[in-house]
Design a protein around this motif. Sequence first.
Motif, PDB file in Angstrom:
ATOM      1  N   LEU A  82       0.790  -1.231   0.000  1.00  0.00           N
ATOM      2  CA  LEU A  82       0.000   0.000   0.000  1.00  0.00           C
ATOM      3  C   LEU A  82       0.818   1.276   0.000  1.00  0.00           C
ATOM      4  CD1 LEU A  82      -2.730  -1.080   2.594  1.00  0.00           C
ATOM      5  CD2 LEU A  82      -2.662  -1.474   0.120  1.00  0.00           C
ATOM      6  N   GLY A  83       2.134   1.141   0.045  1.00  0.00           N
ATOM      7  CA  GLY A  83       2.993   2.324   0.112  1.00  0.00           C
ATOM      8  C   GLY A  83       2.813   3.267  -1.069  1.00  0.00           C
ATOM      9  N   GLY A  84       2.669   2.703  -2.271  1.00  0.00           N
ATOM     10  CA  GLY A  84       2.497   3.538  -3.457  1.00  0.00           C
ATOM     11  C   GLY A  84       1.219   4.359  -3.404  1.00  0.00           C
ATOM     12  N   THR A  85       0.136   3.742  -2.972  1.00  0.00           N
ATOM     13  CA  THR A  85      -1.133   4.459  -2.858  1.00  0.00           C
ATOM     14  C   THR A  85      -1.057   5.509  -1.762  1.00  0.00           C
ATOM     15  OG1 THR A  85      -2.285   2.454  -3.535  1.00  0.00           O
ATOM     16  CG2 THR A  85      -3.620   4.200  -2.577  1.00  0.00           C
ATOM     17  N   LEU A  86      -0.340   5.195  -0.687  1.00  0.00           N
ATOM     18  CA  LEU A  86      -0.196   6.164   0.399  1.00  0.00           C
ATOM     19  C   LEU A  86       0.507   7.428  -0.091  1.00  0.00           C
ATOM     20  CD1 LEU A  86      -0.889   6.224   3.478  1.00  0.00           C
ATOM     21  CD2 LEU A  86       1.540   5.808   3.876  1.00  0.00           C
ATOM     22  N   ARG A  87       1.509   7.265  -0.940  1.00  0.00           N
ATOM     23  CA  ARG A  87       2.189   8.439  -1.517  1.00  0.00           C
ATOM     24  C   ARG A  87       1.220   9.250  -2.375  1.00  0.00           C
ATOM     25  NH1 ARG A  87       6.378   4.709  -1.726  1.00  0.00           N
ATOM     26  NH2 ARG A  87       5.862   4.044  -3.844  1.00  0.00           N
ATOM     27  N   GLN A  88       0.343   8.555  -3.082  1.00  0.00           N
ATOM     28  CA  GLN A  88      -0.655   9.261  -3.891  1.00  0.00           C
ATOM     29  C   GLN A  88      -1.599  10.083  -3.014  1.00  0.00           C
ATOM     30  OE1 GLN A  88      -2.724   6.488  -6.449  1.00  0.00           O
ATOM     31  NE2 GLN A  88      -0.824   5.570  -7.193  1.00  0.00           N
ATOM     32  N   VAL A  89      -1.943   9.552  -1.846  1.00  0.00           N
ATOM     33  CA  VAL A  89      -2.801  10.296  -0.912  1.00  0.00           C
ATOM     34  C   VAL A  89      -2.106  11.581  -0.491  1.00  0.00           C
ATOM     35  CG1 VAL A  89      -4.016  10.266   1.289  1.00  0.00           C
ATOM     36  CG2 VAL A  89      -3.838   8.162  -0.056  1.00  0.00           C
ATOM     37  N   ALA A  90      -0.844  11.471  -0.078  1.00  0.00           N
ATOM     38  CA  ALA A  90      -0.101  12.651   0.377  1.00  0.00           C
ATOM     39  C   ALA A  90       0.036  13.672  -0.740  1.00  0.00           C
ATOM     40  CB  ALA A  90       1.276  12.231   0.894  1.00  0.00           C
ATOM     41  N   LEU A  93      -3.753  15.082  -1.600  1.00  0.00           N
ATOM     42  CA  LEU A  93      -4.394  15.892  -0.564  1.00  0.00           C
ATOM     43  C   LEU A  93      -3.468  16.949   0.027  1.00  0.00           C
ATOM     44  CD1 LEU A  93      -6.405  13.150   1.398  1.00  0.00           C
ATOM     45  CD2 LEU A  93      -7.047  14.418  -0.661  1.00  0.00           C
ATOM     46  N   LEU A  94      -2.190  16.846  -0.270  1.00  0.00           N
ATOM     47  CA  LEU A  94      -1.157  17.766   0.225  1.00  0.00           C
ATOM     48  C   LEU A  94      -0.928  17.640   1.728  1.00  0.00           C
ATOM     49  CD1 LEU A  94      -2.128  21.039  -1.703  1.00  0.00           C
ATOM     50  CD2 LEU A  94      -0.700  19.129  -2.481  1.00  0.00           C
ATOM     51  N   GLU A  95      -1.547  16.665   2.350  1.00  0.00           N
ATOM     52  CA  GLU A  95      -1.454  16.502   3.792  1.00  0.00           C
ATOM     53  C   GLU A  95      -0.665  15.243   4.147  1.00  0.00           C
ATOM     54  OE1 GLU A  95      -2.425  18.877   5.539  1.00  0.00           O
ATOM     55  OE2 GLU A  95      -4.233  19.806   4.714  1.00  0.00           O
ATOM     56  N   THR A  96      -0.105  15.222   5.356  1.00  0.00           N
ATOM     57  CA  THR A  96       0.613  14.050   5.831  1.00  0.00           C
ATOM     58  C   THR A  96      -0.360  12.895   6.043  1.00  0.00           C
ATOM     59  OG1 THR A  96       2.313  15.390   6.892  1.00  0.00           O
ATOM     60  CG2 THR A  96       2.042  13.136   7.703  1.00  0.00           C
ATOM     61  N   THR A  97       0.011  11.741   5.553  1.00  0.00           N
ATOM     62  CA  THR A  97      -0.873  10.574   5.649  1.00  0.00           C
ATOM     63  C   THR A  97      -0.086   9.363   6.130  1.00  0.00           C
ATOM     64  OG1 THR A  97      -2.442   9.203   4.404  1.00  0.00           O
ATOM     65  CG2 THR A  97      -0.492   9.948   3.246  1.00  0.00           C
ATOM     66  N   SER A  98      -0.775   8.476   6.839  1.00  0.00           N
ATOM     67  CA  SER A  98      -0.106   7.332   7.453  1.00  0.00           C
ATOM     68  C   SER A  98      -0.939   6.072   7.349  1.00  0.00           C
ATOM     69  CB  SER A  98       0.164   7.606   8.944  1.00  0.00           C
ATOM     70  OG  SER A  98       0.886   8.795   9.145  1.00  0.00           O
ATOM     71  N   LEU A  99      -0.248   4.941   7.452  1.00  0.00           N
ATOM     72  CA  LEU A  99      -0.891   3.636   7.624  1.00  0.00           C
ATOM     73  C   LEU A  99      -0.693   3.218   9.065  1.00  0.00           C
ATOM     74  CD1 LEU A  99       0.084   1.417   4.553  1.00  0.00           C
ATOM     75  CD2 LEU A  99      -2.209   2.212   5.163  1.00  0.00           C
ATOM     76  N   ALA A 100      -1.755   2.721   9.684  1.00  0.00           N
ATOM     77  CA  ALA A 100      -1.677   2.250  11.062  1.00  0.00           C
ATOM     78  C   ALA A 100      -2.311   0.872  11.169  1.00  0.00           C
ATOM     79  CB  ALA A 100      -2.371   3.227  12.001  1.00  0.00           C
ATOM     80  N   VAL A 101      -1.822   0.082  12.109  1.00  0.00           N
ATOM     81  CA  VAL A 101      -2.411  -1.227  12.389  1.00  0.00           C
ATOM     82  C   VAL A 101      -2.788  -1.267  13.867  1.00  0.00           C
ATOM     83  CG1 VAL A 101      -1.216  -2.463  10.565  1.00  0.00           C
ATOM     84  CG2 VAL A 101      -0.142  -2.246  12.815  1.00  0.00           C
ATOM     85  N   LEU A 102      -3.729  -2.147  14.195  1.00  0.00           N
ATOM     86  CA  LEU A 102      -4.223  -2.278  15.556  1.00  0.00           C
ATOM     87  C   LEU A 102      -3.421  -3.340  16.287  1.00  0.00           C
ATOM     88  CD1 LEU A 102      -6.531  -1.167  17.384  1.00  0.00           C
ATOM     89  CD2 LEU A 102      -7.930  -3.078  16.585  1.00  0.00           C
ATOM     90  N   GLU A 103      -2.910  -2.997  17.462  1.00  0.00           N
ATOM     91  CA  GLU A 103      -2.170  -3.939  18.300  1.00  0.00           C
ATOM     92  C   GLU A 103      -2.800  -3.929  19.690  1.00  0.00           C
ATOM     93  OE1 GLU A 103       1.928  -2.817  18.245  1.00  0.00           O
ATOM     94  OE2 GLU A 103       2.258  -3.552  16.201  1.00  0.00           O
ATOM     95  N   GLY A 104      -3.711  -4.849  19.930  1.00  0.00           N
ATOM     96  CA  GLY A 104      -4.388  -4.870  21.216  1.00  0.00           C
ATOM     97  C   GLY A 104      -5.258  -3.640  21.394  1.00  0.00           C
ATOM     98  N   ARG A 105      -4.923  -2.813  22.386  1.00  0.00           N
ATOM     99  CA  ARG A 105      -5.655  -1.572  22.633  1.00  0.00           C
ATOM    100  C   ARG A 105      -4.919  -0.353  22.100  1.00  0.00           C
ATOM    101  NH1 ARG A 105      -6.133  -4.689  27.073  1.00  0.00           N
ATOM    102  NH2 ARG A 105      -4.373  -3.676  28.118  1.00  0.00           N
ATOM    103  N   ASN A 106      -3.866  -0.598  21.325  1.00  0.00           N
ATOM    104  CA  ASN A 106      -3.076   0.490  20.753  1.00  0.00           C
ATOM    105  C   ASN A 106      -3.063   0.418  19.232  1.00  0.00           C
ATOM    106  OD1 ASN A 106      -2.149   1.482  23.326  1.00  0.00           O
ATOM    107  ND2 ASN A 106      -0.712  -0.229  23.387  1.00  0.00           N
ATOM    108  N   ILE A 107      -2.642   1.506  18.616  1.00  0.00           N
ATOM    109  CA  ILE A 107      -2.335   1.469  17.194  1.00  0.00           C
ATOM    110  C   ILE A 107      -0.848   1.710  17.024  1.00  0.00           C
ATOM    111  CG2 ILE A 107      -4.598   2.312  16.486  1.00  0.00           C
ATOM    112  CD1 ILE A 107      -3.073   5.016  15.814  1.00  0.00           C
ATOM    113  N   ARG A 108      -0.321   1.206  15.929  1.00  0.00           N
ATOM    114  CA  ARG A 108       1.077   1.455  15.582  1.00  0.00           C
ATOM    115  C   ARG A 108       1.117   2.018  14.162  1.00  0.00           C
ATOM    116  NH1 ARG A 108       5.984  -0.044  17.335  1.00  0.00           N
ATOM    117  NH2 ARG A 108       5.079  -1.518  18.844  1.00  0.00           N
TER     118      ARG A 108
END
Length: 252
Positions: A82-90, A93-108
């Motif tokens: 998904l890295g290529g699509t994430l760059r397209q988002v940034a 939209l001109l804004e900082t964008t991230s991918l996050a995953v769920l780890e228990g009760r936290n995100i990373r």
Amino acid sequence: MLQTAERALHVVQLVASRGEVTLTEVAGALQLSPSMAHRLLRTCADAGFVDQELRNGPYTVGSVLRQVAADVTRGSTLPTLLGGTLRQVAEGLLETTSLAVLEGRNIRFILTEEGTHLVRIARPVRTVTPAHATAAGRAMLAGLSDDELAARYQGMDLETVQPGTIQDWVQLKAELKKVRQRGWAIQVGEAQPGVAALAMPIRDGLGHPVAAVTVTLPYLRLNRSDDARSLARRLRPFADQMERRLASAATR
């Protein structure tokens, strides 16, 4: 207690490496009595790390251990997929964008692309953040059943990251209901002062939320309902594209 926990981890490691083990094999490998080996195996089975389909049969890899393995694998493969699509988002939209995953009760946050807006958020300050305080976390938590949510938070207080952070179970469930209805999550200043974020879940072919794509920006650009709806409309095609890439990769 510490020795018991260490032995239980050895049991899980043994099952994971061999695929299946018998009580006798565990007792021999860990140099334990059969009764102690049985108690350890039952503890691991009750927690879902191992499974026993037939009484007196071998113990195999359980659902929880399979999920842990899938989470680790997903965390390492998602940036590639998904890295290529994430760059397209940034870029789009001109804004900082991230991918996050769920780890228990936290995100990373596992990948971030910085936006090009003159005034922008460089990147998430905290790599690991309580899920309930973030847009990404809520986007993924909203895709879980009530039983799955309860299992994650049972007996746990919600951590106060900032003064405005959601602090009780009733409030969190109400917010997650909104997320399900509109298909995206938002937070303004709850994870970091002056910072807002909007996120959408990225689901696999079975409809399970495996990640979230998040747009992070100064709260002044996301402090009105119209701002949020406009950003969500612009983000949606990219989220859909990410899900198509996941589906395509799963069929190869």
